[in-house]
Motif scaffolding. Structure first.
Motif, mmCIF file in Angstrom:
data_model
loop_
_atom_site.group_PDB
_atom_site.id
_atom_site.type_symbol
_atom_site.label_atom_id
_atom_site.label_comp_id
_atom_site.label_asym_id
_atom_site.label_seq_id
_atom_site.Cartn_x
_atom_site.Cartn_y
_atom_site.Cartn_z
ATOM 1 N N ARG A 127 0.838 -1.205 0.000
ATOM 2 C CA ARG A 127 0.000 0.000 0.000
ATOM 3 C C ARG A 127 0.870 1.251 0.000
ATOM 4 N NH1 ARG A 127 -3.626 -3.055 3.255
ATOM 5 N NH2 ARG A 127 -2.622 -2.353 5.163
ATOM 6 N N ALA A 128 1.944 1.225 0.791
ATOM 7 C CA ALA A 128 2.844 2.381 0.805
ATOM 8 C C ALA A 128 3.515 2.564 -0.550
ATOM 9 C CB ALA A 128 3.894 2.190 1.901
ATOM 10 N N LEU A 129 3.870 1.472 -1.172
ATOM 11 C CA LEU A 129 4.506 1.549 -2.493
ATOM 12 C C LEU A 129 3.577 2.223 -3.498
ATOM 13 C CD1 LEU A 129 6.865 0.666 -4.367
ATOM 14 C CD2 LEU A 129 5.606 -1.451 -4.766
ATOM 15 N N GLN A 130 2.278 1.936 -3.415
ATOM 16 C CA GLN A 130 1.322 2.558 -4.328
ATOM 17 C C GLN A 130 1.264 4.068 -4.137
ATOM 18 O OE1 GLN A 130 -2.079 0.108 -3.119
ATOM 19 N NE2 GLN A 130 -2.245 -0.625 -5.225
ATOM 20 N N VAL A 131 1.460 4.526 -2.901
ATOM 21 C CA VAL A 131 1.305 5.953 -2.599
ATOM 22 C C VAL A 131 2.591 6.732 -2.872
ATOM 23 C CG1 VAL A 131 0.826 7.615 -0.759
ATOM 24 C CG2 VAL A 131 -0.480 5.493 -0.894
ATOM 25 N N THR A 132 3.710 6.206 -2.400
ATOM 26 C CA THR A 132 4.953 6.991 -2.421
ATOM 27 C C THR A 132 6.016 6.457 -3.371
ATOM 28 O OG1 THR A 132 5.873 5.672 -0.601
ATOM 29 C CG2 THR A 132 4.625 7.643 0.002
ATOM 30 N N GLY A 133 5.850 5.222 -3.860
ATOM 31 C CA GLY A 133 6.972 4.582 -4.531
ATOM 32 C C GLY A 133 8.000 4.175 -3.489
ATOM 33 N N ALA A 134 9.103 3.629 -3.919
ATOM 34 C CA ALA A 134 10.112 3.204 -2.952
ATOM 35 C C ALA A 134 11.474 3.166 -3.622
ATOM 36 C CB ALA A 134 9.771 1.823 -2.386
ATOM 37 N N ALA A 266 3.307 4.307 8.352
ATOM 38 C CA ALA A 266 4.702 4.389 8.789
ATOM 39 C C ALA A 266 5.651 4.161 7.617
ATOM 40 C CB ALA A 266 4.956 3.363 9.889
ATOM 41 N N ILE A 267 5.363 3.162 6.801
ATOM 42 C CA ILE A 267 6.267 2.871 5.674
ATOM 43 C C ILE A 267 6.232 4.002 4.645
ATOM 44 C CG2 ILE A 267 6.750 1.232 3.810
ATOM 45 C CD1 ILE A 267 5.662 -0.972 5.648
ATOM 46 N N GLU A 268 5.075 4.617 4.443
ATOM 47 C CA GLU A 268 5.038 5.802 3.576
ATOM 48 C C GLU A 268 6.001 6.869 4.098
ATOM 49 O OE1 GLU A 268 1.157 7.436 3.002
ATOM 50 O OE2 GLU A 268 0.260 5.463 2.650
ATOM 51 N N ALA A 269 5.994 7.073 5.415
ATOM 52 C CA ALA A 269 6.883 8.089 6.001
ATOM 53 C C ALA A 269 8.346 7.684 5.831
ATOM 54 C CB ALA A 269 6.544 8.279 7.479
ATOM 55 N N PHE A 270 8.646 6.382 5.973
ATOM 56 C CA PHE A 270 10.031 5.932 5.755
ATOM 57 C C PHE A 270 10.448 6.188 4.301
ATOM 58 C CE2 PHE A 270 8.954 2.421 9.037
ATOM 59 C CZ PHE A 270 9.100 3.330 10.071
ATOM 60 N N ASN A 271 9.556 5.857 3.378
ATOM 61 C CA ASN A 271 9.881 6.063 1.957
ATOM 62 C C ASN A 271 10.135 7.532 1.656
ATOM 63 O OD1 ASN A 271 9.610 3.323 1.396
ATOM 64 N ND2 ASN A 271 7.479 3.489 0.749
ATOM 65 N N ARG A 272 9.331 8.404 2.265
ATOM 66 C CA ARG A 272 9.529 9.845 2.031
ATOM 67 C C ARG A 272 10.853 10.316 2.650
ATOM 68 N NH1 ARG A 272 3.594 10.120 2.845
ATOM 69 N NH2 ARG A 272 2.699 10.698 0.826
ATOM 70 N N LEU A 273 11.205 9.764 3.800
ATOM 71 C CA LEU A 273 12.484 10.120 4.424
ATOM 72 C C LEU A 273 13.652 9.726 3.513
ATOM 73 C CD1 LEU A 273 14.316 11.004 6.743
ATOM 74 C CD2 LEU A 273 13.889 8.782 7.846
#
Length: 447
Positions: A127-134, A266-273
């Motif tokens: 789900r985080a990958l869909q929002v922010t990429g990685a 949380a993973i979205e925030a890690f990806n953005r960091l």
């Protein structure tokens, strides 16, 4: 040599053995085999590997509600249970690639839902990958280049037992001083930190806020307040400065230890960091987890059906819905009337449910109660060859057969007599009609 079928062809000492018992899939184990076929990890294994490789291949019986029966009788009973089901599901899926593929074929025949035992953590990342990429890296890049690790989570020794031995502080590295990597552990716990690391205690429910604050600090902004998630702002500023100054920084996490209700946030925030840090230097995300070959199960489903797990197969085009087809929710809601549970590896504890259940499990798998049908299966990487996927997603590692085959003339009260999961599932498929119940009958049950 050890790919040849036949126990007598197996050498007594085998090197570069792949361990199938966690997502790190360490491929440097040395395993000894004695004259009775008993295995023993002699070098490079963690405590879990030493325990599970040493499991004896005891003669195992099939069971119907606790009564020992031959394999054919167990398969016949399982087929009857599945033929009478309107809303079947196939879960666990802790197996090698071939076993997972056979399970999906059975699901297609049954019009069943498929899901992995560890899919909650898997879908947080998806789900985080869909929002922010990685932006991630392979284990090899991290081992050879990373000089700073910022790791969110807890119980690293349980989820990734050799993380520090293999990646953070490896014996050697190509482009950095192997023993000089430093870092921070952010999460619960107050025990001693590994050499070069500092522990910053925090409840992981605050991980999104902590990662967001770090992003601000890395980009030169000052978040409001003196603390975030219990960590003093000056400590977070030190972490941010270390990320900016690193030649190759890493932001890692163990998804299974994040807040279950907001792991994706949380993973979205890690990806953005990670993206923010890459404006000044090089940085990569490092997801850890995926026990029981969860990543491999998701890959096989995507390759064969064009959809991830948490899908329903066979009733027209594959239908994917990560919320509607979450198996734990379906079981809790009584929406499954027959469950096939596959646990040939570790990491797929049998659910404590009263749903009629057919369990294919490795010997030694704990059971909450006697299932309707229990069929022991061989362990991939010990009893037969196969492949599993490593947590970094770039390598399907080959598993070798390390123990004697049934036909071996070698001695052996320990010789395996267990079938592979793929063989059992294929035999079960052969016992089912090629045209299952009309889709309309099954359509309402999962809604």
């Amino acid at each position: 040599m050890d790919s040849v079928i036949g126990g007598s062809d197996l050498p007594p000492l085998m090197s570069d053995v792949v361990c199938p018992f966690c997502a790190m899939a360490c491929d440097d184990l040395t395993v000894a085999r004695d004259q009775l076929g008993q295995l023993r990890v002699t070098a490079n294994g963690c405590a879990r590997a030493r325990t599970l490789f040493a499991l004896p291949t005891l003669p195992a019986h099939c069971f119907i509600k606790g009564r020992a029966v031959p394999l054919d009788a167990a398969l016949d009973a399982a087929a009857v249970l599945l033929r009478n089901a309107a809303s079947p599901a196939i879960g666990g899926l802790a197996a090698d690639t071939e076993g997972i593929s056979a399970a999906l074929a059975l699901a297609e025949r049954l019009h069943a839902v498929v899901d992995h035992a560890a899919s909650d953590s898997l879908f947080h990342g998806l789900r985080a990958l869909q929002v922010t990429g990685a932006m991630t890296a392979t284990f090899g890049e991290l081992r050879n280049r990373a000089d700073l690790f910022v790791l969110f989570g807890t119980e690293f020794e349980r989820h990734a037992p050799r993380l520090f031995d293999r990646i953070v502080h490896p014996p050697s590295a190509l482009f950095r001083d192997a023993g000089a990597a430093r870092g921070f552990l952010i999460g619960p716990g107050d025990g001693p930190a590994p050499e070069g690391f500092e522990r910053l205690a925090a409840d992981l429910i605050h991980a999104p806020a902590i990662a967001a604050a770090l992003s601000q600090l890395v980009s030169g902004e000052r978040p409001r307040g003196d603390r975030v998630g219990g960590i003093a702002m000056e400590d977070l500023a030190r972490v941010a400065a270390a990320l900016r100054e690193a030649r190759f920084g890493v932001v890692g996490w163990i998804a299974a230890t994040l807040d279950p209700a907001a792991g994706d946030i949380a993973i979205e925030a890690f990806n953005r960091l990670v993206v923010t840090a890459n404006a000044a230097t090089r940085c990569a995300g490092f997801p850890l987890g995926g026990k029981g070959n969860a990543l491999g199960a998701n890959y096989v489903c995507a390759w064969q059906y064009g959809v991830p797990l948490r899908s329903r197969l066979g009733a027209g085009p594959p239908e994917h819905d990560p919320l509607r087809y979450r198996l734990k929710s379906l079981l809790a809601g009584g929406e499954v009337d027959a469950l096939v549970w596959l646990s040939a590896l570790n990491g797929a504890e049998v659910p404590d449910t009263r749903t009629p259940m057919i369990v294919l499990a490795r010997p030694g798998q704990p059971l909450p109660y006697d299932p309707d049908v229990l069929i022991p299966v061989a362990i991939p990487g010990l009893d037969h060859a196969g492949s599993i996927h490593r947590a970094d997603g770039v390598a399907a590692l080959p598993l070798r057969r390390l123990r004697s085959a049934p036909s071996s003339p070698a001695p052996s009260s320990h010789a395996t007599t267990l079938p592979t999961a793929a063989a059992v599932l294929t035999a079960l498929l052969d016992r089912l009609p090629s045209s299952p119940l009309p889709a309309l009958v099954r359509e309402t049950a999962h809604v």
